[in-house]
Scaffold this motif. Structure first.
Motif, PDB file in Angstrom:
ATOM      1  N   UNK A 111     -26.522  40.814  29.659  1.00 55.27           N
ATOM      2  CA  UNK A 111     -27.036  41.291  28.370  1.00 55.27           C
ATOM      3  C   UNK A 111     -28.426  41.904  28.533  1.00 55.27           C
ATOM      4  N   UNK A 112     -29.269  41.274  29.325  1.00 54.25           N
ATOM      5  CA  UNK A 112     -30.585  41.861  29.574  1.00 54.25           C
ATOM      6  C   UNK A 112     -30.413  43.215  30.267  1.00 54.25           C
ATOM      7  N   UNK A 113     -29.484  43.285  31.218  1.00 58.95           N
ATOM      8  CA  UNK A 113     -29.241  44.545  31.925  1.00 58.95           C
ATOM      9  C   UNK A 113     -28.803  45.664  31.001  1.00 58.95           C
ATOM     10  N   UNK A 114     -27.861  45.391  30.108  1.00 62.49           N
ATOM     11  CA  UNK A 114     -27.380  46.441  29.196  1.00 62.49           C
ATOM     12  C   UNK A 114     -28.476  46.823  28.205  1.00 62.49           C
ATOM     13  N   UNK A 115     -29.313  45.872  27.820  1.00 59.66           N
ATOM     14  CA  UNK A 115     -30.401  46.166  26.892  1.00 59.66           C
ATOM     15  C   UNK A 115     -31.476  47.019  27.559  1.00 59.66           C
ATOM     16  N   UNK A 116     -31.821  46.677  28.787  1.00 59.24           N
ATOM     17  CA  UNK A 116     -32.802  47.487  29.521  1.00 59.24           C
ATOM     18  C   UNK A 116     -32.229  48.885  29.766  1.00 59.24           C
ATOM     19  N   UNK A 117     -30.941  48.975  30.077  1.00 59.95           N
ATOM     20  CA  UNK A 117     -30.316  50.288  30.273  1.00 59.95           C
ATOM     21  C   UNK A 117     -30.405  51.120  28.992  1.00 59.95           C
ATOM     22  N   UNK A 118     -30.173  50.486  27.845  1.00 57.41           N
ATOM     23  CA  UNK A 118     -30.309  51.197  26.570  1.00 57.41           C
ATOM     24  C   UNK A 118     -31.733  51.660  26.324  1.00 57.41           C
ATOM     25  N   UNK A 119     -32.701  50.814  26.685  1.00 54.84           N
ATOM     26  CA  UNK A 119     -34.112  51.176  26.532  1.00 54.84           C
ATOM     27  C   UNK A 119     -34.456  52.379  27.417  1.00 54.84           C
TER      28      UNK A 119
END
Length: 178
Positions: free
Chosen positions: A62-70
């Motif tokens: 989840x952190x990975x997908x959120x950072x990718x979105x950022x």
């Protein structure tokens, strides 16, 4: 309303005064919720799931997908505006990312409780999956409810969204299990 609740709500984007931020915030919550749900389903479907593996896989995913979105937001802003984001744009992007990060809190707490032996791992995974499904259903219903469609059309669109959501879950689960 108490002070803590008022402060918490003030950090959320307002749909009337900040519609673009609110929309992006919800979109990020949807992406992160689908990702978290897929991870929870894959871990719960494995032969011998371990609580620490489940916790770390969920948190990192989840952190990975959120950072990718950022990162995606930063890059798209730079491409369209041909300059680095301004202070207000950074604030917007961080608030949007907060929507994604927020989706992992409750499931991570449940899996941490399983890790330390307070909850059964299967029960914690089931609760986490239910929480993600409920989050997605509520966001979908809010979108349909706020539309100007007739009641039968709203129900039809909501059913379509549910069907598409199930398709996404099935595809993500399949992709992570092959």
């Amino acid at each position: 309303m108490d002070d803590a609740r008022r402060r918490s709500r003030s950090r959320l984007p307002d749909r009337e005064s900040e519609p673009a931020t609110y929309s992006a915030y919800l979109r990020e919550r949807i992406y992160a919720s689908f990702t978290g749900l897929a991870i929870v389903l894959v871990v719960s479907g494995s032969d011998h799931p371990e609580p620490e593996h489940a916790f770390l896989a969920l948190l990192l995913g989840v952190v990975g997908i959120t950072v990718a979105g950022f990162v995606s937001e930063v890059i798209s802003t730079m491409l369209t505006e041909q300059t680095a984001p301004h202070r207000a744009e950074w604030r917007h992007m961080l608030r949007v990312a907060g929507g994604g990060f927020a989706t992992v809190v409750t499931p991570a707490v449940l899996l941490a409780l399983a890790w330390i032996g307070v909850l059964d791992l299967g029960f914690a995974l089931d609760l986490a999956a239910f929480g993600y499904i409920a989050t997605l259903a509520v966001i979908g219903w809010l979108a349909v409810r706020r539309s100007r469609l007739t009641v039968p059309a709203r129900l039809g669109v909501f059913a379509l969204l549910l069907g598409l959501g199930l398709l996404v879950i099935a595809l993500q689960t399949l992709a992570k299990s092959v």
